[in-house]
Write a protein that holds these residues in place. Structure first.
Motif, mmCIF file in Angstrom:
data_model
loop_
_atom_site.group_PDB
_atom_site.id
_atom_site.type_symbol
_atom_site.label_atom_id
_atom_site.label_comp_id
_atom_site.label_asym_id
_atom_site.label_seq_id
_atom_site.Cartn_x
_atom_site.Cartn_y
_atom_site.Cartn_z
ATOM 1 N N ALA A 225 0.483 -1.086 -0.021
ATOM 2 C CA ALA A 225 -0.385 -0.255 0.254
ATOM 3 C C ALA A 225 0.390 1.408 0.087
ATOM 4 O O ALA A 225 2.345 0.978 0.134
ATOM 5 N N GLU A 226 0.447 2.355 -0.035
ATOM 6 C CA GLU A 226 1.049 3.391 -0.277
ATOM 7 C C GLU A 226 1.139 3.908 1.562
ATOM 8 O O GLU A 226 0.079 4.332 1.242
ATOM 9 N N LYS A 227 1.712 4.183 1.507
ATOM 10 C CA LYS A 227 2.337 5.274 3.510
ATOM 11 C C LYS A 227 3.518 6.051 3.124
ATOM 12 O O LYS A 227 5.211 5.554 3.397
ATOM 13 N N PRO A 228 3.395 7.234 2.453
ATOM 14 C CA PRO A 228 4.083 8.069 2.626
ATOM 15 C C PRO A 228 5.225 8.656 3.785
ATOM 16 O O PRO A 228 6.588 8.579 3.606
ATOM 17 N N LEU B 184 7.150 3.525 18.377
ATOM 18 C CA LEU B 184 6.268 4.658 18.822
ATOM 19 C C LEU B 184 6.288 5.598 17.255
ATOM 20 O O LEU B 184 5.334 6.175 17.218
ATOM 21 N N GLY B 185 7.270 5.610 15.934
ATOM 22 C CA GLY B 185 6.625 6.055 15.063
ATOM 23 C C GLY B 185 7.858 7.483 15.676
ATOM 24 O O GLY B 185 7.845 8.051 15.119
ATOM 25 N N GLU B 186 8.913 7.485 16.587
ATOM 26 C CA GLU B 186 9.763 8.552 16.914
ATOM 27 C C GLU B 186 10.278 8.679 15.075
ATOM 28 O O GLU B 186 11.181 9.901 15.331
ATOM 29 N N VAL B 187 11.163 7.555 14.962
ATOM 30 C CA VAL B 187 12.243 7.286 13.419
ATOM 31 C C VAL B 187 10.950 6.689 12.534
ATOM 32 O O VAL B 187 10.018 5.572 13.368
ATOM 33 N N PRO B 188 11.038 6.698 10.896
ATOM 34 C CA PRO B 188 10.242 6.204 10.256
ATOM 35 C C PRO B 188 10.244 4.420 9.926
ATOM 36 O O PRO B 188 9.919 4.159 8.983
ATOM 37 N N PHE B 189 11.681 3.714 11.063
ATOM 38 C CA PHE B 189 12.387 2.103 10.131
ATOM 39 C C PHE B 189 11.899 1.608 10.709
ATOM 40 O O PHE B 189 12.239 0.319 11.159
ATOM 41 N N ARG B 190 10.055 1.850 11.618
ATOM 42 C CA ARG B 190 10.109 0.062 11.489
ATOM 43 C C ARG B 190 10.217 -0.687 10.485
ATOM 44 O O ARG B 190 10.540 -1.435 10.751
ATOM 45 N N ARG B 191 9.915 -0.806 9.640
ATOM 46 C CA ARG B 191 9.325 -0.818 7.685
ATOM 47 C C ARG B 191 9.109 0.526 7.191
ATOM 48 O O ARG B 191 8.842 1.189 7.400
ATOM 49 N N TYR B 192 10.584 0.356 7.032
ATOM 50 C CA TYR B 192 10.581 1.658 5.937
ATOM 51 C C TYR B 192 11.643 1.136 4.755
ATOM 52 O O TYR B 192 12.306 -0.031 4.726
ATOM 53 N N TYR B 193 10.426 2.357 3.434
ATOM 54 C CA TYR B 193 11.200 1.629 2.120
ATOM 55 C C TYR B 193 11.268 2.964 1.340
ATOM 56 O O TYR B 193 11.715 2.389 0.791
ATOM 57 N N GLY B 194 12.670 3.546 1.870
ATOM 58 C CA GLY B 194 13.043 4.657 1.410
ATOM 59 C C GLY B 194 14.432 4.134 0.860
ATOM 60 O O GLY B 194 15.557 5.077 0.422
ATOM 61 N N SER B 195 14.670 3.302 -0.340
ATOM 62 C CA SER B 195 15.970 3.030 -1.037
ATOM 63 C C SER B 195 14.856 2.553 -2.103
ATOM 64 O O SER B 195 13.962 2.048 -2.817
ATOM 65 N N ILE B 196 15.799 3.450 -3.350
ATOM 66 C CA ILE B 196 14.897 3.525 -5.067
ATOM 67 C C ILE B 196 15.954 1.815 -5.367
ATOM 68 O O ILE B 196 15.476 1.343 -6.360
ATOM 69 N N ASP B 197 17.067 1.609 -5.190
ATOM 70 C CA ASP B 197 17.459 0.540 -5.971
ATOM 71 C C ASP B 197 17.390 -1.069 -5.477
ATOM 72 O O ASP B 197 17.833 -2.312 -6.047
ATOM 73 N N SER C 140 12.207 10.993 -4.385
ATOM 74 C CA SER C 140 12.086 11.898 -4.436
ATOM 75 C C SER C 140 12.070 11.829 -2.799
ATOM 76 O O SER C 140 10.370 10.932 -2.526
ATOM 77 N N ARG C 141 12.009 11.645 -1.679
ATOM 78 C CA ARG C 141 11.185 11.245 -0.416
ATOM 79 C C ARG C 141 9.865 11.801 -0.050
ATOM 80 O O ARG C 141 9.356 13.245 -0.404
ATOM 81 N N ARG C 142 9.234 10.704 0.696
ATOM 82 C CA ARG C 142 7.904 11.702 1.270
ATOM 83 C C ARG C 142 7.897 11.644 2.555
ATOM 84 O O ARG C 142 6.654 12.256 2.587
ATOM 85 N N SER C 143 8.887 10.557 3.148
ATOM 86 C CA SER C 143 8.265 10.872 4.551
ATOM 87 C C SER C 143 9.350 12.111 4.860
ATOM 88 O O SER C 143 10.216 12.351 4.587
ATOM 89 N N LYS C 144 9.148 12.978 5.799
ATOM 90 C CA LYS C 144 9.803 14.511 6.128
ATOM 91 C C LYS C 144 11.130 13.637 7.522
ATOM 92 O O LYS C 144 11.924 14.172 7.123
ATOM 93 N N HIS C 145 10.647 12.577 7.500
ATOM 94 C CA HIS C 145 12.082 11.915 9.334
ATOM 95 C C HIS C 145 13.257 11.652 7.963
ATOM 96 O O HIS C 145 13.852 10.492 8.835
ATOM 97 N N GLY C 146 12.500 10.893 6.576
ATOM 98 C CA GLY C 146 12.967 10.032 5.751
ATOM 99 C C GLY C 146 14.132 10.221 5.003
ATOM 100 O O GLY C 146 14.777 11.120 5.313
ATOM 101 N N LEU C 147 14.946 9.407 4.004
ATOM 102 C CA LEU C 147 16.566 9.671 4.163
ATOM 103 C C LEU C 147 16.033 10.667 2.601
ATOM 104 O O LEU C 147 15.324 10.728 1.971
#
Length: 695
Positions: free
Chosen positions: A305-308, A329-342, A393-400
């Motif tokens: 699903a889309e989860k910005p 707790l969501g203080e960082v977005p990396f519980r399940r994070y998908y911010g890699s393009i490759d 282009s990142r969508r999460s403000k706390h992401g990479l």
């Protein structure tokens, strides 16, 4: 081991001073922040400490300082030998302590171990600030130890359970004490376990040290039984190779989907998509089971699903997984994070390479829908503007901000040093997409879908032609690192271009010129290829991605050289890395090191917070050796190929024993002749397997 890792000082202690990475960690939380052993009031004097060759045991030898009483030395320095050994197993650190009196008289002293657990989150340890924390519970004193506990803001209870054998003389909230009396020649033996528990889950802290050692040794032997034995006529090379293999075993973690190489200690001891895939590719020729585990895990965690806030889109492959308090707790977005393009095209590449190595059609069929979803993500979300290139282009403000493998914020820039604006299309990502579509085309043919196979092959060829037109920079004789958001090429000499050779998108002529660029003095330091050439605007040999040297990066480039029959250049990279490995502690190549030019008689310059071990740094030697040998496995055809094999001068012979291809096994001896040419001798062959040497 597993989800537990520990970083000790050379005494085998965890002290509170220093850079802060010491401790016992479980699920990215520090369960032990202090463990200091003392004889009387003082720490022992360190004699030596070492990690065993297989990484299973830390062994420390120490002795006593002078013990004074009423201005008289009653126990001279060097009278008492202290031997500590420790091993990680089943969510616990097990330690055995042996104390021997070499003096001529009896000795009496107090042995104490000070403990504390701050339960700090790994991201806070790395510098992030938290406004609020959970609460530390009152320590619980037990008959044989103590329990330190913390209730997190995520409502999970984390406990550090410390258990001693034999029963200590005294236990307080932070110190365990034993009264020791030793006659001349006598020993005293103690063991304890420090177990990590979350919400009451159990661990193996009740097992004896001997039983833990037996279990750990047996598990390692089972892993080794699947792998070939590699031995060279160069002991320093063997030291590097054996340490790298031991590190791969250490980072290998059993998950519900199979084995997965965690990325690195201390900061990245968890699942990373890109790191896992590249490590699996590096080790595929000698251990395909790792690739199977990586593919299964990433297929099971593919975004649906889309989860910005997680940079997630349907079909995208996982970048990072965390299970610590701040991630939950969501203080960082990396519980399940998908911010890699490759990671997504690399996933498809690995699937194709895995089938070629194993012929495991049933497994490919089981993940075919995941491969299709990955291809759909590439076309729909990866190429959002429809220009034929995949960009981010990142969508999460706390992401990479940067989502290629060079993910520091200043890693993509123009020749004048101005940072590139998003969305950014990296050169290596286009090459991965090209290779992914070719790999998927072959798999579609295997599954009798000729229409899809032809379509994917045509798409790959169209991408290759457009890539050459847009990314090639004649004036710098290499590929632009990227296109910025305005489709302007970033005309900078970087190591990224070498990945284009690895994936096979480059023309033969351009590959040759890229190799020349990457091996000149501006790019090749003498130890390895820099991430950025030293004549570029943002070059800094002490930076993370703008002039440093990464072993995994060099291994992919070396494999790219070999793909275009430039084995001499591949051997040059292997030789530089081999020389560097001699200077590093335990012959362990770190995640990265500084890119200063090689200076005669001096070691490479360390990067201060590099992970060591790092899985894809450990895998580098195996891919570089494969590149030099031109080794390729075609399991469905029962064929093992050496294409223009080449060995550098420091490797006169390499033997590979028990290399398994399907149900066949082969022993090989590779011998260097004049000018680096290699003779391949088959010493033993069980089963049907053709060994082919292409000159």
């Amino acid at each position: 081991q597993g989800d537990v890792y520990a970083v000790f000082d050379r005494f085998g202690d965890v002290e509170t001073f220093g850079t802060g990475e010491l401790g016992l960690f479980y699920q990215d939380t520090r369960f032990l922040s202090r463990m200091t052993l003392k004889l009387g009031k003082d720490r022992p004097l360190l004699l030596s400490s070492t990690v065993r060759e297989d990484n299973a045991v830390l062994a420390v030898d120490a002795t006593n300082p002078d013990v004074w009483r009423d201005d008289e030395v009653v126990v001279p320095r060097g009278t008492i030998h202290v031997f500590r050994s420790k091993i990680l197993w089943d969510k616990a650190c097990h330690e055995r302590l042996r104390i021997h009196n070499y003096g001529r008289g009896a000795v009496d002293f107090v042995l104490s171990i000070e403990f504390d657990a701050d339960f700090i989150d790994i991201f806070e340890l790395r510098g992030m600030r938290r406004e609020h924390h959970g609460r530390h519970l009152e320590p619980e004193i037990t008959d044989r130890g103590l329990v330190l506990a913390y209730e997190g803001l995520d409502k999970r209870f984390r406990r550090t359970r410390i258990t001693f054998e034999p029963k200590p003389s005294r236990v307080t909230k932070s110190v365990v004490t034993c009264q020791v009396h030793l006659e001349p020649g006598e020993n005293a033996n103690y063991q304890w376990a420090v177990a990590c528990e979350v919400d009451g889950d159990s661990s193996g802290d009740s097992e004896s040290y001997e039983k833990v050692m037996q279990d750990a040794t047996a598990a390692l032997q089972r892993t080794r039984a699947r792998e070939p034995q590699i031995f060279a006529d160069n002991e320093q090379f063997n030291d590097w190779l054996n340490r790298s293999l031991a590190d791969l075993h250490m980072m290998r973690t059993e998950t519900r989907y199979g084995p997965y190489p965690y990325a690195g200690v201390p900061w990245f001891s968890t699942v990373f998509g890109r790191d896992g895939i590249i490590t699996a590719l590096q080790s595929l020729w000698f251990d395909p089971s790792l690739a199977r585990g990586v593919l299964a895990y990433l297929a099971a965690t593919q975004a649906d699903a889309e989860k910005p806030e997680q940079d997630a889109q349907p079909g995208k492959v996982l970048h990072e997984f965390r299970d610590d308090e701040m991630a939950v707790l969501g203080e960082v977005p990396f519980r399940r994070y998908y911010g890699s393009i490759d990671a997504t095209p690399l996933f498809v590449m690995l699937a194709g390479a895995y089938y070629k190595r194993t012929g495991d059609r049933a497994f490919v069929e089981s993940i075919w829908s995941n491969i299709q979803r990955a291809l759909e993500w590439i076309d729909r979300y990866g190429d959002a503007d429809g220009d034929g290139f995949v960009e981010y282009s990142r969508r999460s403000k706390h992401g990479l901000v940067q989502q290629g493998w060079k993910d520091s914020e200043d890693s993509v820039f123009h020749s004048d040093g101005v940072l590139a604006d998003p969305p950014i299309a990296l050169c290596e990502v286009q090459s991965y997409v090209y290779a992914a579509k070719l790999a998927a085309s072959e798999l579609a043919l295997l599954l009798n879908d000729g229409t899809t196979a032809r379509e994917l092959k045509n798409q790959a060829e169209s991408l290759r032609c457009r890539f050459e037109d847009v990314f090639w920079c004649e004036e710098i004789s290499t590929y632009a690192i990227a296109l910025d958001g305005s489709k302007r090429p970033c005309r900078v000499r970087t190591s990224n271009a070498g990945h284009c050779l690895f994936a096979g998108i480059a023309t033969q002529e351009h590959a040759r010129r890229v190799a020349t660029t990457l091996t000149d003095e501006a790019s090749f330091s003498g130890w390895g290829i820099r991430t950025v050439a030293r004549n570029e605007a943002r070059y800094n040999p002490m930076s993370y991605h703008n002039g440093s040297i990464w072993p995994h990066d060099n291994s992919l480039i070396a494999a790219g050289f070999a793909r275009y029959e430039l084995q001499g250049a591949a051997a040059m990279v292997l030789a530089g890395m081999m020389d560097a490995s001699i200077f590093f502690d335990l012959h362990r190549l770190p995640e990265l090191f500084c890119g200063f030019p090689r200076r005669p008689g001096e070691a490479p310059t360390l990067y201060p917070v590099a992970c060591a071990p790092q899985a894809w740094a450990s895998g580098a030697v195996f891919l570089m050796l494969q590149a030099c040998l031109g080794l390729d496995v075609f399991a469905p055809e029962r064929r093992l190929v050496f294409s223009k094999p080449f060995l550098p001068q420091f490797l006169p012979q390499v033997s590979i024993r028990d290399l398994k291809v399907g149900d066949a096994t082969v022993d090989l001896l590779l011998t260097r002749h004049d000018e680096g040419d290699v003779g391949v001798n088959v010493l033993r062959r069980n089963g049907i397997l053709d060994v082919v040497v292409l000159k």
